[in-house]
Design an enzyme around this catalytic site. Structure first.
Site, PDB file in Angstrom:
ATOM      1  CB  SER A 195      -0.969  -0.049   1.182  1.00 52.33           C
ATOM      2  OG  SER A 195      -1.992   0.903   1.050  1.00 52.33           O
ATOM      3  CD  GLU A 319      -4.979  -4.049  -4.174  1.00 47.11           C
ATOM      4  OE1 GLU A 319      -5.239  -3.667  -3.011  1.00 47.11           O
ATOM      5  OE2 GLU A 319      -3.899  -4.567  -4.494  1.00 47.11           O
ATOM      6  CG  HIS A 423      -5.620  -2.470   0.212  1.00 43.69           C
ATOM      7  ND1 HIS A 423      -4.700  -2.328  -0.809  1.00 43.69           N
ATOM      8  CD2 HIS A 423      -5.211  -1.637   1.207  1.00 43.69           C
ATOM      9  CE1 HIS A 423      -3.780  -1.446  -0.453  1.00 43.69           C
ATOM     10  NE2 HIS A 423      -4.071  -1.012   0.765  1.00 43.69           N
TER      11      HIS A 423
END
Length: 510
Positions: A195, A319, A423
């Site tokens: 991330s 995601e 995610h």
């Protein structure tokens, strides 16, 4: 107890047994001086050597930050300190013997939150299973790490918008000079992150001063495009100063403002940003066109910077699912298709009239008409993560270093399966934590251990020799076919997955 002797001074850690292997653990080692007082909003300086023995048996504090809301399930409240936050942790199978590959982890958290001591980043399991030396790093976050003060404070603050990245470079210099004392090979360093941590890695690839500090890079759900122009950053700075009760004439007062007041204004800015997007709120980002980042990192990579670095990068299939499922509803929110159109236009670079083309391409990929939720989730995933990853791979075409791509597709059973391959779901697989309480919300005890073994092994083999190795399957370089490893319970390689969507964005960019 166990001691190691880096150049900065003796450190004392602990020895633990993990999966029948011995791992030496050193926590909270200072790698830079305190970024406080006259050093607030300025680049880091190396840690001063110390006399005697530094107790490194307990984690150091995180960088100043507000509590996450809602906090991830199982997340313990973080202890932070502006004074002592620039520290790192090391897990090593041995402090002597053959020099081992080094893996330096950069945590995520939207450049707003996170810590090198979060339970999901405990490097003991990865070090024990793979024989690598694992390092996790703290860096300055939020305004203290990324506020562009150059225009209002002048000399000495030209790089205030890139301090978090400069902290990481200082940590990598510390690793180069000291990791040999922990059994690591300073000439074989891989920097990896997820991330915002992966975005930091992607930005480091575009920073001239990073050259030679790492041999390989792994980016999990990241991008080399998360930066602003100085003008955009100056606008954010003006808004932030206003929230602090200051203006440009009184900007210097921020140097002595209590950190709690800075965090209060930071949270207000986060809320404003979140209300203005249906994707991921990112109020603080590095600034290109600055001394340490003279060009946008993607442009610098395209121009050949760090061409010899081997790169492994990829994304998770879903995601955007957290942003779709966990965002509180607000009065006046449009329907999902209109939200998707807003994301594609503001973040993805598609014109508003191209949303039907995007929906048609997604229908081809899914082989079914997408629902509104699916449309929004995919729009976020493509705009924020997947297509920037594709563009970075394209920018690396012809690089001296190898390039490898993956798509993680194992679906979380959480929330009745609504989150999919969401995610951050890949993190416990890489760190071999799929059975821990911290991973339980997402894995529900059903994560395939074989996939964790495969991914952690592939990451470690890439760190060792620049080639990710999967059991029973050759993982080819990305190359003209866009070969991509599909990471799921059944491993496979697919050429150019979700091609129709990639081609749509590529055509729009021309």
């Amino acid at each position: 107890m166990t001691d190691a002797h880096p150049r900065t001074g003796t450190v004392r850690g602990t020895t633990v047994a993990i999966e029948e292997a011995t791992v030496h653990r050193f926590l909270g080692i200072p790698y830079a001086g305190p970024p406080t007082g006259s050093r607030r909003f300025r680049p880091p300086v190396p840690a001063a050597p110390w006399q005697g023995v530094c107790d490194c048996t307990a984690p150091g504090p995180a960088a100043p930050q507000n509590p996450e809301s809602p906090a991830p399930p199982g997340q313990e409240p973080r202890t932070w300190s502006e004074q002592d936050c620039l520290n790192l942790n090391i897990w090593t199978p041995g402090t002597t013997g053959t020099a081992r590959p080094v893996m330096v982890w950069v945590h995520g958290g939207a450049y707003l939150s996170g810590s090198n001591s979060d339970a999901m980043y405990d490097g003991g399991g990865l070090a024990a299973a793979t024989g690598t030396v694992v390092v996790t790093v703290n860096y300055r976050l939020g305004a203290l790490g990324f506020l562009h003060l150059a225009d209002v404070l002048g000399a000495g603050y030209e790089d205030s918008s890139n301090l978090g990245l400069l902290d990481l470079l200082e940590a990598l210099r510390w690793v180069q000079g000291n990791i040999g004392a922990f059994g690591g090979d300073p000439g074989n360093v891989t920097v990896f992150g997820e991330s915002a941590g992966a975005a930091a890695v992607g930005t480091l690839l575009g920073m001239p001063s990073s050259a030679g500090l790492f041999r390989r890079a792994i980016m999990q759900s990241g991008t080399a495009e998360r930066c602003r122009t100085p003008q955009e950053s100056a606008r954010v700075c003006a808004e932030f100063l206003e929230l602090c009760g200051l203006d440009s004439d009184r900007a210097g007062e921020i140097l002595a403002l209590p950190v709690e007041r800075i965090l209060e204004a930071q949270e207000q800015l986060v809320q404003r940003t979140a209300a203005a997007t249906f994707a991921v709120p990112l109020p603080f980002q590095p600034a290109a066109g600055t001394p340490s980042l003279p060009r946008p990192p993607l442009d610098a990579v395209r121009g050949g910077l760090n061409t010899g670095v081997d790169l492994l990068l990829g994304t998770n299939l879903n995601e955007g699912s957290f942003a779709v499922e966990m965002r509180p509803p607000a009065p006046g929110d449009p329907g999902f298709p209109d939200r998707a159109a807003a994301v594609l236009a503001s973040t993805g670079g598609l014109q508003p009239g191209q949303t039907p083309c995007y929906a048609a391409a997604l229908k081809q990929v899914l082989d079914a008409e997408p629902s509104g939720r699916q449309l929004l989730e995919a729009a976020i995933a493509d705009s924020v993560y997947r297509q920037p990853s594709n563009r970075l791979l394209d920018a690396r075409s012809g690089s001296e270093g190898r390039n490898f791509s993956y798509l993680f597709t194992w679906r979380s059973p959480a929330m009745g399966g609504k989150l999919g391959a969401c995610h951050a779901l890949d993190i416990p697989f890489v760190f071999r934590h799929v059975e821990t309480p911290q991973a339980a919300f997402l894995t529900r005890g059903n994560a395939p251990a074989s996939l964790s073994v495969a991914m952690s092994g592939a990451w470690a083999s890439f760190a060792e020799a620049g080639i990710p190795r999967l059991p029973g399957l050759e993982w080819p370089e990305y190359g003209p076919l866009r070969a991509t490893a599909i990471l799921d319970q059944e491993l496979r390689v697919e050429d150019d997955p979700r091609r129709e969507l990639r081609e749509l964005f590529a055509a729009a960019a021309r």
